[in-house]
Design an enzyme around this catalytic site. Structure first.
Site, PDB file in Angstrom:
ATOM      1  CB  SER A 135      16.964  20.487 -50.276  1.00  0.00           C
ATOM      2  OG  SER A 135      17.173  19.541 -51.317  1.00  0.00           O
ATOM      3  CE1 TYR A 148      19.992  16.839 -47.379  1.00  0.00           C
ATOM      4  CE2 TYR A 148      18.996  16.794 -49.298  1.00  0.00           C
ATOM      5  CZ  TYR A 148      19.587  17.362 -48.648  1.00  0.00           C
ATOM      6  OH  TYR A 148      20.136  18.646 -48.823  1.00  0.00           O
TER       7      TYR A 148
HETATM    8  N1  LIG Z   1      24.574  21.660 -52.900  1.00  0.00           N
HETATM    9  C1  LIG Z   1      23.257  21.362 -53.081  1.00  0.00           C
HETATM   10  O1  LIG Z   1      22.917  20.796 -54.212  1.00  0.00           O
HETATM   11  C2  LIG Z   1      22.210  21.546 -52.243  1.00  0.00           C
HETATM   12  C3  LIG Z   1      21.150  21.547 -52.684  1.00  0.00           C
HETATM   13  C4  LIG Z   1      19.896  21.838 -51.744  1.00  0.00           C
HETATM   14  C5  LIG Z   1      20.526  22.178 -50.540  1.00  0.00           C
HETATM   15  N2  LIG Z   1      21.326  22.092 -49.839  1.00  0.00           N
HETATM   16  C6  LIG Z   1      21.659  22.415 -48.659  1.00  0.00           C
HETATM   17  O2  LIG Z   1      22.599  23.826 -48.488  1.00  0.00           O
HETATM   18  C7  LIG Z   1      23.056  23.557 -47.278  1.00  0.00           C
HETATM   19  C8  LIG Z   1      24.612  23.855 -47.490  1.00  0.00           C
HETATM   20  O3  LIG Z   1      25.267  22.937 -48.055  1.00  0.00           O
HETATM   21  P1  LIG Z   1      26.420  23.086 -49.186  1.00  0.00           P
HETATM   22  O4  LIG Z   1      25.656  22.487 -50.543  1.00  0.00           O
HETATM   23  O5  LIG Z   1      26.847  24.428 -49.060  1.00  0.00           O
HETATM   24  O6  LIG Z   1      27.318  21.807 -48.792  1.00  0.00           O
HETATM   25  P2  LIG Z   1      28.798  21.817 -48.228  1.00  0.00           P
HETATM   26  O7  LIG Z   1      29.884  22.506 -48.967  1.00  0.00           O
HETATM   27  O8  LIG Z   1      29.068  20.521 -47.689  1.00  0.00           O
HETATM   28  O9  LIG Z   1      28.721  22.684 -46.760  1.00  0.00           O
HETATM   29  C9  LIG Z   1      28.056  22.061 -45.753  1.00  0.00           C
HETATM   30  C10 LIG Z   1      28.387  23.019 -44.261  1.00  0.00           C
HETATM   31  O10 LIG Z   1      27.686  22.483 -43.426  1.00  0.00           O
HETATM   32  C11 LIG Z   1      28.641  22.486 -42.298  1.00  0.00           C
HETATM   33  N3  LIG Z   1      28.300  21.358 -41.336  1.00  0.00           N
HETATM   34  C12 LIG Z   1      28.053  20.184 -41.589  1.00  0.00           C
HETATM   35  N4  LIG Z   1      27.873  19.282 -40.383  1.00  0.00           N
HETATM   36  C13 LIG Z   1      27.776  20.390 -39.272  1.00  0.00           C
HETATM   37  C14 LIG Z   1      27.891  20.340 -38.020  1.00  0.00           C
HETATM   38  N5  LIG Z   1      27.430  18.924 -37.300  1.00  0.00           N
HETATM   39  N6  LIG Z   1      27.745  21.528 -37.077  1.00  0.00           N
HETATM   40  C15 LIG Z   1      28.284  22.551 -37.765  1.00  0.00           C
HETATM   41  N7  LIG Z   1      28.398  22.850 -39.172  1.00  0.00           N
HETATM   42  C16 LIG Z   1      28.281  21.532 -40.150  1.00  0.00           C
HETATM   43  C17 LIG Z   1      30.092  21.941 -42.928  1.00  0.00           C
HETATM   44  O11 LIG Z   1      30.982  22.477 -41.988  1.00  0.00           O
HETATM   45  P3  LIG Z   1      31.962  21.680 -41.210  1.00  0.00           P
HETATM   46  O12 LIG Z   1      32.100  20.302 -41.784  1.00  0.00           O
HETATM   47  O13 LIG Z   1      33.281  22.284 -41.197  1.00  0.00           O
HETATM   48  O14 LIG Z   1      31.482  21.671 -39.740  1.00  0.00           O
HETATM   49  C18 LIG Z   1      29.754  22.965 -44.018  1.00  0.00           C
HETATM   50  O15 LIG Z   1      30.242  24.199 -43.871  1.00  0.00           O
HETATM   51  C19 LIG Z   1      22.684  22.429 -46.701  1.00  0.00           C
HETATM   52  O16 LIG Z   1      21.595  22.381 -45.685  1.00  0.00           O
HETATM   53  C20 LIG Z   1      22.403  21.584 -47.770  1.00  0.00           C
HETATM   54  O17 LIG Z   1      21.491  20.627 -47.547  1.00  0.00           O
HETATM   55  C21 LIG Z   1      22.373  22.070 -50.697  1.00  0.00           C
END
Ligand SMILES: NC(=O)c1ccc[n+]([C@@H]2O[C@H](COP(=O)([O-])OP(=O)(O)OC[C@H]3O[C@@H](n4cnc5c(N)ncnc54)[C@H](OP(=O)(O)O)[C@@H]3O)[C@@H](O)[C@H]2O)c1
Length: 239
Positions: A135, A148
């Site tokens: 991130s 984080y």
């Molecule tokens: N959105 C942003 O602005 C942003 C920016 C920078 C980086 N990121 C990174 O992108 C990645 C994906 O996030 P997203 O933005 O797509 O958010 P999201 O829509 O909340 O997706 C997060 C995913 O992580 C899974 N997860 C959470 N805890 C877990 C666990 N204990 N075991 C297995 N799976 C788990 C969730 O699935 P379940 O709950 O079904 O397990 C979900 O599929 C993350 O690493 C986040 O830090 C996001």
């Protein structure tokens, strides 16, 4: 031969978009997350090239079983996209220590468990690609992102160290470092007042998950001799 990718966090946001993109490009995809109802629905939509398995990335045995299931379904694991993550931001003085532990367990230990589960076969075959999702909070820290950011700085450190270690084994490592993306990530913020304040403060248009999937695909689709170390991808309006 069709290449096979594991995508963690495939039940929403970036993981869904990456899974769809990779199937569209002809990869086999094993989708992993805890919410299997969502994975089941997505697998139905994506057809024979997609499979899924309930996985909690905080449990190393789940990751080992995930790789075994992938190898059984598709032959071998060529690619791991370590994408699962949570972002319960808060000031440290709020002492939400459970959030701190959960972030370390999912964002940092989860990534390590994934690496540990796939690395032996990739190193032995001298072929493979690991993509870790960090991130921009892993490039710069803010007062509410200390823990984080620590996990996401950590993901970048682990990625580059592993990349260097694997140069002689032909295993590529890429870290994808997004800015704001329109997903469910903010749902993991347990301090609801902070979430409201944050949403009022972030006035720029977020990226869509498909933009990050394109970045992952760009790294994967390079010739084997080309390693994309890091892709930083932000909304144009994000400082
Ligand atoms: N959105 C942003 O602005 C942003 C920016 C920078 C980086 N990121 C990174 O992108 C990645 C994906 O996030 P997203 O933005 O797509 O958010 P999201 O829509 O909340 O997706 C997060 C995913 O992580 C899974 N997860 C959470 N805890 C877990 C666990 N204990 N075991 C297995 N799976 C788990 C969730 O699935 P379940 O709950 O079904 O397990 C979900 O599929 C993350 O690493 C986040 O830090 C996001």
């Amino acid at each position: 031969m069709t290449r096979t990718a594991i995508v963690t966090g495939a039940s929403s946001g970036i993981g869904v978009a990456v899974s769809k993109k990779l199937v569209e490009l002809g990869y086999n995809v094993m989708m992993a997350a805890r919410r299997v109802d969502r994975l089941e629905e997505l697998a139905k939509e994506l057809g024979d090239k997609a499979a899924y398995r309930a996985t909690d990335v905080t449990n190393p045995d789940d990751l080992k079983a995930l790789v075994e299931a992938t190898d059984a379904a598709f032959g071998q694991t060529d690619i791991l996209v370590n994408n699962a993550g949570i972002m319960p931001l808060s000031p440290m003085s709020g002492r939400r220590t459970e959030d701190w532990d959960n972030m370390i367990d999912v964002n940092l230990r989860g990534v390590l468990h994934g690496i540990d589960a796939v690395l032996p076969q990739m190193a032995e075959r001298q072929d493979g690609h690991i993509v870790n999702v960090s991130s921009v909070a892993g490039l710069a820290v803010t007062p509410i992102s200390a823990v984080y950011s620590a996990t996401k700085f950590g993901v970048r450190a682990i990625s580059d160290g592993l990349r260097q270690e694997m140069t002689g084994r032909n295993v590529r490592v890429t870290v994808v470092t997004p800015g704001g993306v329109n997903t469910e990530l903010a749902d993991s913020i347990t301090d609801k007042n902070l979430r409201t304040a944050l949403e009022a403060h972030l006035t720029f248009d977020f990226l869509e998950p498909e933009n990050i999937a394109d970045a992952v695909a760009y790294a994967l689709e390079q010739p084997a001799s080309v390693c994309i170390g890091e892709i930083v991808i932000r909304p144009t309006g994000q400082a």
